[in-house]
Design an enzyme around this catalytic site. Structure first.
Site, PDB file in Angstrom:
ATOM      1  N   HIS A 235       0.837  -1.193   0.000  1.00 52.31           N
ATOM      2  CA  HIS A 235       0.000   0.000   0.000  1.00 52.31           C
ATOM      3  C   HIS A 235       0.877   1.250   0.000  1.00 52.31           C
ATOM      4  CE1 HIS A 235      -3.770  -2.128   0.638  1.00 52.31           C
ATOM      5  NE2 HIS A 235      -3.170  -2.850   1.577  1.00 52.31           N
TER       6      HIS A 235
ATOM      7  N   ALA B  56      11.101 -22.926   6.875  1.00 51.02           N
ATOM      8  CA  ALA B  56       9.694 -22.777   7.255  1.00 51.02           C
ATOM      9  C   ALA B  56       9.518 -21.565   8.164  1.00 51.02           C
ATOM     10  CB  ALA B  56       9.214 -24.037   7.966  1.00 51.02           C
TER      11      ALA B  56
ATOM     12  N   ARG C  47      17.479 -14.215   7.254  1.00 52.53           N
ATOM     13  CA  ARG C  47      18.888 -13.917   7.010  1.00 52.53           C
ATOM     14  C   ARG C  47      19.600 -15.219   6.654  1.00 52.53           C
ATOM     15  NH1 ARG C  47      22.327 -15.270  11.124  1.00 52.53           N
ATOM     16  NH2 ARG C  47      21.366 -15.984  13.071  1.00 52.53           N
TER      17      ARG C  47
ATOM     18  N   LYS D 131      23.434 -20.411   6.597  1.00 52.49           N
ATOM     19  CA  LYS D 131      24.475 -21.337   6.146  1.00 52.49           C
ATOM     20  C   LYS D 131      24.357 -21.533   4.652  1.00 52.49           C
ATOM     21  CE  LYS D 131      24.022 -25.744   6.904  1.00 52.49           C
ATOM     22  NZ  LYS D 131      23.870 -27.080   7.532  1.00 52.49           N
TER      23      LYS D 131
END
Length: 203
Positions: A90, A141, A161, A164
């Site tokens: 928006h 997940a 983030r 690995k």
């Protein structure tokens, strides 16, 4: 066998056939739909702005919304249940108007979401506008992805983030690329090195 067992199995079969029928019927509604694409017809898609490559599996409960931008999935992509991809936002910058009443859009409010080949997105992940998930990456997940994901990296968290790399070494990644892709389609070595560096910089 209990007669109710036969009835239950019959209902399951009918449900699967019905789902398959609607999946075939809705495939042309997508902007592009490759071969061997699986999705639940009951899920929410802005069909005209979604492009799907070959061998794409979209788990039940998906929401793909992009009214002014595109959502583009490559080949061999897997998405778990309840994945949400939002290609817009928006306009919250207008002074003197309720956000509900603002109809004008800025260029930055709608940006494509691109998921490249060989990507796995875990269940309940959310991917926001302007994000590119590079080849071979994994999204854990429940992750909230707000920035680009480097190739062959694994991201997790809110916001997501890099935690690995998918493979244990650059050499293994190069071997993976060599096996799957012809020379002209392989990622440049410097791009893969940047992906490795992104892990150590954040670690």
């Amino acid at each position: 066998m209990n007669p109710l067992k036969y009835v239950s199995l019959g209902m399951v079969l009918i449900r699967l056939l019905w789902r398959r029928f609607w999946m075939i019927l809705l495939r042309p509604a997508f902007r592009k739909c490759g071969k061997h694409v699986l999705f639940d017809p009951a899920d929410h898609f802005t069909f005209q702005n979604v492009e799907l490559g070959d061998y794409v599996a979209i788990g039940k409960g998906a929401t793909f919304l992009a009214t002014e931008s595109r959502i583009i999935l490559g080949n061999k992509v897997m998405l778990g249940p309840n994945v949400t991809i939002i290609g817009g936002n928006h306009n919250t910058s207008v002074v003197g108007k309720y956000m509900y009443d603002v109809l004008e859009k800025r260029p930055c409010d709608d940006e494509d979401v691109v998921i490249e080949d060989d990507v796995w997105v875990g269940s309940n992940a959310i991917i926001l506008k302007g994000v590119t998930i590079r080849r071979g990456a994994i999204v854990a997940a429940g992750a909230l992805v707000t920035k680009d994901v480097p190739p062959y990296s694994i991201v997790a968290g809110v916001p997501a983030r890099v935690i690995k790399l998918r493979f244990d070494s650059l050499e293994t990644t190069l071997e993976h690329e060599r096996i799957l892709y012809p020379p002209e389609q392989r990622l440049p070595v410097d791009v893969l090195i940047e992906s490795v560096q992104s892990v150590y910089e954040k670690g």
